[in-house]
Scaffold this motif. Structure first.
Motif, mmCIF file in Angstrom:
data_model
loop_
_atom_site.group_PDB
_atom_site.id
_atom_site.type_symbol
_atom_site.label_atom_id
_atom_site.label_comp_id
_atom_site.label_asym_id
_atom_site.label_seq_id
_atom_site.Cartn_x
_atom_site.Cartn_y
_atom_site.Cartn_z
ATOM 1 N N TYR A 231 20.703 -19.254 0.333
ATOM 2 C CA TYR A 231 21.620 -18.305 0.943
ATOM 3 C C TYR A 231 22.773 -17.224 0.501
ATOM 4 O O TYR A 231 23.914 -17.375 0.756
ATOM 5 N N HIS B 5 22.790 -25.595 4.042
ATOM 6 C CA HIS B 5 23.022 -24.652 2.310
ATOM 7 C C HIS B 5 22.195 -24.713 0.869
ATOM 8 O O HIS B 5 21.614 -24.164 0.904
ATOM 9 N N LEU C 27 31.851 -7.785 8.580
ATOM 10 C CA LEU C 27 31.545 -8.997 9.799
ATOM 11 C C LEU C 27 31.855 -9.378 10.556
ATOM 12 O O LEU C 27 30.879 -10.015 11.239
ATOM 13 N N MET D 199 27.077 -13.549 2.976
ATOM 14 C CA MET D 199 27.604 -13.590 4.746
ATOM 15 C C MET D 199 26.297 -12.525 4.872
ATOM 16 O O MET D 199 25.725 -12.273 5.936
ATOM 17 N N TYR E 12 21.028 -17.948 7.067
ATOM 18 C CA TYR E 12 21.313 -19.340 6.792
ATOM 19 C C TYR E 12 21.879 -19.707 8.217
ATOM 20 O O TYR E 12 21.394 -20.315 8.394
ATOM 21 N N ALA E 13 22.614 -19.163 9.048
ATOM 22 C CA ALA E 13 23.089 -19.361 10.206
ATOM 23 C C ALA E 13 21.606 -19.601 11.586
ATOM 24 O O ALA E 13 22.048 -20.807 11.932
ATOM 25 N N THR F 271 31.940 -15.191 -1.124
ATOM 26 C CA THR F 271 31.649 -16.036 -0.076
ATOM 27 C C THR F 271 31.132 -14.418 1.608
ATOM 28 O O THR F 271 30.138 -14.746 2.359
ATOM 29 N N GLY G 279 30.919 -18.641 10.280
ATOM 30 C CA GLY G 279 29.518 -19.041 9.595
ATOM 31 C C GLY G 279 28.307 -18.665 10.975
ATOM 32 O O GLY G 279 27.853 -17.817 10.542
ATOM 33 N N ALA H 10 29.709 -14.601 12.289
ATOM 34 C CA ALA H 10 29.663 -13.752 10.877
ATOM 35 C C ALA H 10 27.882 -13.897 10.810
ATOM 36 O O ALA H 10 26.850 -12.688 10.448
ATOM 37 N N GLY H 11 27.100 -14.964 11.342
ATOM 38 C CA GLY H 11 25.324 -14.779 11.214
ATOM 39 C C GLY H 11 24.374 -14.226 12.289
ATOM 40 O O GLY H 11 23.083 -14.314 12.501
ATOM 41 N N GLY I 76 23.895 -13.987 5.557
ATOM 42 C CA GLY I 76 24.014 -14.618 6.771
ATOM 43 C C GLY I 76 23.818 -14.888 7.652
ATOM 44 O O GLY I 76 23.994 -16.067 8.768
ATOM 45 N N PHE J 263 31.055 -21.543 7.501
ATOM 46 C CA PHE J 263 31.562 -20.022 7.296
ATOM 47 C C PHE J 263 32.009 -20.818 5.085
ATOM 48 O O PHE J 263 32.748 -21.056 5.629
#
Ligand code: DSN
Length: 419
Positions: free
Chosen positions: A413, A369, A81, A275, A282-283, A271, A203, A206-207, A279, A229
């Motif tokens: 997500y 979320h 990630l 992600m 979502y991000a 998680t 997060g 990661a996204g 991810g 995250f």
């Protein structure tokens, strides 16, 4: 109350809390989130009862073959990630991750440069926080209030003047990516290690929607796993250089972490997988929602910071609410309407005024979320404005909050619960 009655009361408090914060409130605390149903289910297992000092495959206790498998899965997925060569999930909080980094790269009495708390840093960066506990001589990098970002010219000057062993970027008021390449250059001139508190924006990193600290010159990232995250509460550390990890490892165990709260690990693995899978979407939505919320609050006459920069590129919205009644009143009155957020020091506030600062910090991660989109954020802004601007009785606004929130009860997500 006798002890049985106390237990009954505790059960009652928990179930009332779960119903209230889990289903009835619009949760806008920027450092919070919820886990997915599968992560939540795997949080409550026998892992909770066990001890596992050391690293997977090199433990000081027996009985850990399955724990090792799960921890190794976390490490492998985390490395993927974040594009890291090493990643360690043993720090049990973001704050402890920071203390581990401080202990790994600077000795007591040595110099340390980081943003100040009113400029957006976590309390761990202050003399009265982890940096002080480590005995470091702290110098703060100032914020450019117009830009709501580190003032890079002044920061550079401070680094060159003070010649610290360690420089840290990142923080807890974090609207825009920090100027890491410039900090890297300054750190190189004095031979300092550059770390990054990625707790809030992990997060988004990661996204792939914020900045990529390891590619922009950071040596090591310390973070918590439960803000943008959306993992279980805990911390992690990652980076790319073996020599750095060699310094960090003994500061984790045996120095600052004995057992690392193993029940977090299965939930963290889920998680991380979620992600990897979801991810990015979502991000993206988290950031779009923050921008929509900021824009709508501004249209209602609320002083949202950094309007000239588009308000935010993260999950956060920061407002100066002095003219609405101040940070304390604004946060407390909204709680009466079931809208939960926190008062916050702004760059010009004295740290001694933390009980009634100028500001409010709002985060969109948790409600995103739960599936909220930009139009929902505009509605959230209207609910806030009814309390802050129209001075409507919070209890009346709460009725509409309850109705609105009942449309967002399922976490998105994420994998459906597969069992
Ligand atoms: N206390 C957290 C925050 O709200 O930013 C950081 O640990």
């Amino acid at each position: 109350m006798n002890v049985k009655e106390i237990v009954g009361a505790v059960e009652d408090s928990v179930s009332r809390h779960d119903e209230w914060r889990g289903k009835e409130c619009i949760n806008l605390i920027a450092s919070e989130n919820v886990m997915s149903p599968l992560a939540w289910k795997l949080y409550n297992t026998d892992f909770e009862h066990r001890y596992a000092e050391g690293m997977p495959g090199k433990r000081y206790y027996q009985g850990l073959s399955y724990v090792d498998e799960v921890e190794s899965a976390c490490i492998e997925m985390g490395k993927k990630l974040f594009g890291a060569e090493f990643l360690d999930v043993r720090p049990i909080s973001g704050c402890l991750s920071i203390l581990i980094l401080l202990s790994s790269f600077a000795k007591p009495g040595e110099k340390y440069v980081a943003p100040s708390v009113p400029a957006g840093a976590h309390i761990s960066q202050a003399e009265f926080g982890a940096a002080g506990v480590r005995g470091l001589e702290v110098r703060h990098m100032p914020l450019n209030e117009e830009e709501m970002n580190l003032d890079i010219d002044k920061s550079r000057k401070i680094i060159l003047e003070h010649k610290p062993k360690l420089v840290n970027a990142g923080g807890t008021i974090f609207l825009f990516p920090h100027p890491l390449r410039e900090l890297r250059e300054a750190a190189d001139e004095v031979g300092a290690v550059l770390t990054y508190d990625g707790s809030h924006v992990l997060g988004l990193i990661a996204g792939k929607q914020f900045q990529d600290p390891l590619r922009e010159g950071v040596d090591v990232v310390g973070a918590s796993a439960h803000k943008t995250f959306p993992g279980p509460q805990g911390g992690m550390i990652f980076g790319n250089c073996d020599e750095h990890y060699r310094k960090i490892k003994p500061k984790i165990f045996p120095a600052l972490v004995s057992n690392h709260h193993l029940h977090r690990l299965p939930a963290l693995a889920v998680t991380m997988a979620e992600m990897i899978e979801f991810g990015e979407d979502y991000a993206k939505q988290v950031v779009k929602n923050a921008q929509a919320l900021a824009g709508a609050l501004c249209e209602y006459g609320i002083d949202v910071l950094a309007e000239n920069k588009g308000f935010t590129k993260s999950h956060q919205v920061i407002a100066d609410v002095r003219k609405c009644g101040g940070g304390a009143w604004c946060a407390e009155s909204l709680e009466g309407a079931n809208v939960i957020l926190n008062k916050n020091l702004l760059p010009w506030d004295d740290v001694k005024n933390s009980s009634n600062p100028s500001g409010i910090r709002i985060g969109t991660a948790e409600m995103t979320h739960f599936g909220m989109k930009e139009s929902d954020m505009k509605h959230v802004a209207e609910l806030i404005k009814r309390v802050w601007v129209d001075k409507e009785e919070p209890g009346r606004v709460k009725e509409d909050v309850l109705e609105f929130r009942s449309g967002f009860l399922d976490v998105k997500y994420c994998f459906d619960d597969m069992k």
